[in-house]
Design a protein around this motif. Structure first.
Motif, short mmCIF file in Angstrom:
data_model
loop_
_atom_site.label_atom_id
_atom_site.label_comp_id
_atom_site.label_asym_id
_atom_site.label_seq_id
_atom_site.Cartn_x
_atom_site.Cartn_y
_atom_site.Cartn_z
N UNK A 195 0.85 -1.20 0.00
CA UNK A 195 0.00 0.00 0.00
C UNK A 195 0.88 1.24 0.00
N UNK A 196 1.41 1.58 -1.16
CA UNK A 196 2.31 2.72 -1.26
C UNK A 196 1.61 3.98 -1.79
N UNK A 197 0.44 3.80 -2.44
CA UNK A 197 -0.30 4.95 -2.93
C UNK A 197 -1.37 5.34 -1.90
N UNK A 198 -2.03 6.45 -2.13
CA UNK A 198 -3.09 6.89 -1.22
C UNK A 198 -4.35 6.08 -1.44
N UNK A 199 -5.06 5.79 -0.38
CA UNK A 199 -6.30 5.03 -0.46
C UNK A 199 -7.31 5.79 -1.34
N UNK A 200 -8.11 5.03 -2.10
CA UNK A 200 -9.14 5.60 -2.98
C UNK A 200 -8.55 6.71 -3.85
N UNK A 201 -7.39 6.40 -4.44
CA UNK A 201 -6.68 7.41 -5.21
C UNK A 201 -7.48 7.89 -6.42
N UNK A 202 -8.27 6.99 -6.99
CA UNK A 202 -9.00 7.36 -8.21
C UNK A 202 -10.52 7.28 -8.03
N UNK A 203 -10.94 7.36 -6.78
CA UNK A 203 -12.38 7.33 -6.52
C UNK A 203 -12.70 8.24 -5.35
N UNK A 204 -13.97 8.57 -5.23
CA UNK A 204 -14.40 9.49 -4.16
C UNK A 204 -14.40 8.78 -2.81
N UNK A 205 -14.88 7.54 -2.80
CA UNK A 205 -15.00 6.78 -1.55
C UNK A 205 -14.15 5.52 -1.63
N UNK A 206 -13.71 5.00 -0.49
CA UNK A 206 -12.95 3.75 -0.49
C UNK A 206 -13.85 2.56 -0.78
N UNK A 207 -13.25 1.51 -1.27
CA UNK A 207 -14.00 0.27 -1.47
C UNK A 207 -14.30 -0.36 -0.11
N UNK A 208 -15.17 -1.36 -0.11
CA UNK A 208 -15.48 -2.06 1.15
C UNK A 208 -14.21 -2.67 1.74
N UNK A 209 -13.37 -3.23 0.87
CA UNK A 209 -12.11 -3.83 1.33
C UNK A 209 -11.22 -2.76 1.95
N UNK A 210 -11.07 -1.64 1.28
CA UNK A 210 -10.22 -0.57 1.81
C UNK A 210 -10.77 -0.02 3.12
N UNK A 211 -12.08 0.13 3.19
CA UNK A 211 -12.70 0.64 4.40
C UNK A 211 -12.45 -0.31 5.58
N UNK A 212 -12.58 -1.61 5.33
CA UNK A 212 -12.35 -2.59 6.40
C UNK A 212 -10.87 -2.60 6.81
#
Length: 477
Positions: free
Chosen positions: A355-372
């Motif tokens: 995980x070297x990039x920022x979370x939800x780099x290309x979306x407004x909200x994080x995915x369910x996986x990223x959120x968890x």
């Protein structure tokens, strides 16, 4: 003096006017003004400790010059060790003498052989851990021939004592900050505006978020026997945002004030609570300290180049030393060890760099996986923060025992709704600005009415929700 004090709001404009309107044409005069102002700033707490900074500056400046004149490996190593022993000797005496004495007495008492050794009434110099590491970076880099030693004592003194980041970082490397004292600075309006914006956001973090969270964190931690598990967990939550708002707020103010004088400091926080694993968290939290330990301790020990046993050993060393750097209490050592335990599985499975990039780099909200992933990482960090905040290891374990029982699912006994809304507002601004270097940079893209509306809102919130003034947490380190 405190950044959020009347004294500083008088001090800063005076130094700013003298710097740009009196000494602007003379580089040495600007550096001398920075050095003198920094000593005034630090001496506001206790002028007696100025001798420590002055002595450390003289020693490391002299050793740098001696290193430049010597090619003998034996002599160069001796000079390096003199610098290390002087700097860490001061740090060890003022910060750890009583800890070691008390630990020794307790150990012999358990063995039935009590010792008659008294502790001393030692006052811990503010920020000694920060400026000690900063000046050590100079000597080590000169020894390794990564940096040419300076012959400008005024510039070196200004570098060591630079008041915006003197007492709580970021811990600057000589390779980054010192050369900036050699170059004539010219007033840059855009840089100054960016600096003021950074200062405003840092003050919001400190005054509104950290100080208000501190009120409830202190109540809950100091009276943990009286509260349910759900309320204790909320207390840990408040401390998590207290320490983040407090420390990253200080870093923001330091970076912003530095920009007012034409200097650029390194980034110290990169949205750590949006991390998806502990390895990512430590790449985003207190970056200047993490990279210092990496470059000057972890890599010289062999880093992760050896076998599994060396990786485990070096990982525990780096986290335990990091914990001990924070304070002379077993709670910090346990905090460091716990983070090492969190980190090891990722390193041993080579997943500490996924995980070297920022979370939800290309979306407004994080995915369910990223959120968890963020939720799990934040929870683990929350548990570790209990040891960081607790008065003793026993206190920490009793606090955690109070969390993990059936009352964890009961109603909150304390729930300050307004503060929770302010935290959500803070998280929202951080989330919107997460793709940039700093959250507040996003505001610059707004049109003028919205931009100024935001600034006014922040100022109103600071005046409306100013909590009881608290010292910055990291002043004690």
């Amino acid at each position: 003096m405190l950044f959020n004090s009347i004294e500083f709001f008088v001090f800063l404009p005076i130094v700013f006017i003298l710097y740009w309107f009196v000494t602007a044409k003379y580089l040495k005069a600007q550096n001398l003004l920075i050095a003198v102002s920094s000593y005034v700033f630090y001496g506001w707490w206790d002028w007696r400790f100025l001798s420590l900074i002055a002595f450390s500056s003289i020693v490391d400046y002299s050793i740098g010059l001696l290193l430049s004149k010597s090619e003998s490996k034996k002599k160069r190593k001796l000079l390096l060790w003199i610098s290390i022993c002087v700097n860490l000797g001061f740090l060890g005496f003022f910060k750890y003498y009583n800890f070691f004495v008390q630990s020794l007495v307790d150990s012999f008492t358990l063995l039935g052989q009590p010792l008659e050794i008294s502790t001393l009434k030692i006052i811990l110099p503010v920020g000694i851990s920060f400026y000690t590491f900063q000046t050590l970076s100079y000597t080590i880099d000169v020894y390794n021939k990564k940096l040419t030693p300076t012959k400008d004592f005024v510039a070196f003194t200004a570098f060591v004592s630079f008041f915006p980041q003197l007492v709580a970082g970021p811990i600057e490397r000589a390779t980054n900050l010192l050369p900036q004292f050699y170059t004539q600075r010219k007033f840059n309006y855009k840089l100054a505006v960016d600096g003021m914006r950074q200062v405003l956001w840092g003050l919001f973090k400190k005054v509104v978020i950290a100080d208000n969270c501190a009120k409830y964190a202190n109540i809950i931690f100091n009276n943990y026997e009286d509260y349910s598990g759900s309320t204790l967990l909320l207390g840990a939550f408040f401390f998590a945002f207290q320490i983040y708002g407090d420390f990253s707020g200080y870093s923001d103010i330091a970076i912003g004030v530095s920009r007012l004088f034409g200097f650029n400091l390194k980034r110290n926080f990169a949205f750590p609570y949006f991390s998806r694993d502990i390895a990512e968290f430590w790449r985003r939290w207190h970056i200047s300290l993490s990279t210092w330990f990496r470059d000057y301790l972890y890599i010289p020990l062999g880093g992760s180049r050896g076998g599994t046993s060396m990786k485990i050993k070096n990982t525990f060393i780096i986290f335990l030393v990091s914990g001990f750097w924070h304070g002379a209490n077993w709670t910090f050592i346990v905090w460091g060890a716990l983070n090492a335990i969190y980190f090891l599985p990722l390193m041993l499975t080579n997943k500490n760099r996924i995980n070297t990039d920022m979370v939800a780099m290309h979306s407004v909200l994080p995915s369910v996986k990223e959120l968890s992933q963020m939720a799990i990482t934040f929870f683990l960090t929350l548990i570790a923060w209990v040891f960081f905040r607790a008065d003793s290891v026993t206190h920490a374990f009793l606090f955690l025992k109070g969390i993990f029982n059936v009352s964890l699912f009961s109603n909150f006994q304390i729930f300050p709704t307004t503060i929770m809304y302010l935290i959500l507002f803070f998280i929202g601004i951080e989330w919107m600005g997460r793709r940039g270097e700093y959250a507040i940079d996003k505001i610059d893209a707004l049109n003028k009415p919205l931009r100024w509306g935001f600034y006014i809102l922040i100022i109103v919130l600071m005046f409306s929700f100013t909590g009881e003034q608290q010292e910055f947490i990291y002043f004690q380190f």
